[in-house]
Scaffold this motif. Structure first.
Motif, PDB file in Angstrom:
ATOM      1  N   TRP A   1      35.456  66.205   7.137  1.00  0.00           N
ATOM      2  CA  TRP A   1      35.654  64.714   8.080  1.00  0.00           C
ATOM      3  C   TRP A   1      36.558  64.033   7.110  1.00  0.00           C
ATOM      4  O   TRP A   1      37.578  63.615   7.973  1.00  0.00           O
ATOM      5  N   PHE A   2      36.105  63.499   6.148  1.00  0.00           N
ATOM      6  CA  PHE A   2      36.839  62.593   5.510  1.00  0.00           C
ATOM      7  C   PHE A   2      36.842  62.375   4.141  1.00  0.00           C
ATOM      8  O   PHE A   2      35.692  62.750   3.617  1.00  0.00           O
TER       9      PHE A   2
ATOM     10  N   GLY B   1      41.374  61.192   6.332  1.00  0.00           N
ATOM     11  CA  GLY B   1      41.478  62.611   6.104  1.00  0.00           C
ATOM     12  C   GLY B   1      43.244  62.784   6.436  1.00  0.00           C
ATOM     13  O   GLY B   1      43.657  64.090   6.225  1.00  0.00           O
TER      14      GLY B   1
ATOM     15  N   ALA C   1      41.374  66.542   4.358  1.00  0.00           N
ATOM     16  CA  ALA C   1      39.730  65.968   4.710  1.00  0.00           C
ATOM     17  C   ALA C   1      38.987  66.494   3.835  1.00  0.00           C
ATOM     18  O   ALA C   1      37.966  65.574   3.535  1.00  0.00           O
TER      19      ALA C   1
END
Length: 161
Positions: free
Chosen positions: A97-98, A118, A140
């Motif tokens: 995701w990030f 990301g 990410a």
């Protein structure tokens, strides 16, 4: 009178033993509840010496937990104040995701850095006072050290989780 005194002595000895047993049990219960488990932190130490324009290999922070990133830039062989730096940033890596961060830039004027994302190449934190060497988002799931200077820059990064 002597019989009463003897009877009290015989009675008080078992009472003292009982009381000592109760105190020992209570003390053990309190001590058992008061213990704390302390675990040694995990750490990764990364030294870098990057030619001008070069990137380090991707670095994957621990997932779903806070990661303290401490760093110092020792600059090129001819040290100057602008080419050195020290600081820290806290990261959170949510897999696929990030990466989220908050910390302090190593620049002339103290600056806070904060962000989430990301996007490849996104700036996280400056490692040197000249704002040429930084940690960036590599994906990410990873970060990297980028030397935007024209000369070789050196230093180290420590991740603790």
């Amino acid at each position: 009178m002597k019989a009463i005194t003897m009877r009290m002595q015989k009675f008080s000895r078992p009472g003292v033993i009982l009381m000592a047993t109760v105190v020992a049990i209570i003390t053990s219960m309190v001590a058992a509840n008061a213990t704390q488990t302390i675990t040694a932190p995990n750490a990764a130490f990364i030294s870098y010496s990057l030619a001008g324009g070069a990137n380090s290999a991707p670095i994957t922070p621990a997932t779903n937990r806070s990661v303290l990133v401490m760093f110092c830039s020792t600059g090129p062989s001819g040290l100057t104040g602008q080419n050195t730096g020290v600081g820290q940033v806290s990261l959170l890596h949510i897999p696929s995701w990030f990466i989220q961060w908050f910390g302090f830039e190593s620049v002339s004027i103290p600056t806070i850095t904060i962000g989430l994302g990301g996007l490849v190449g996104r700036h996280i934190v400056w490692l040197d006072g000249a704002q040429r060497v930084d940690i960036q988002v590599a994906s990410a799931d990873t970060i990297l050290i980028h030397n935007g200077n024209s000369v070789t820059m050196a230093g180290n990064v420590t991740l603790i989780w």
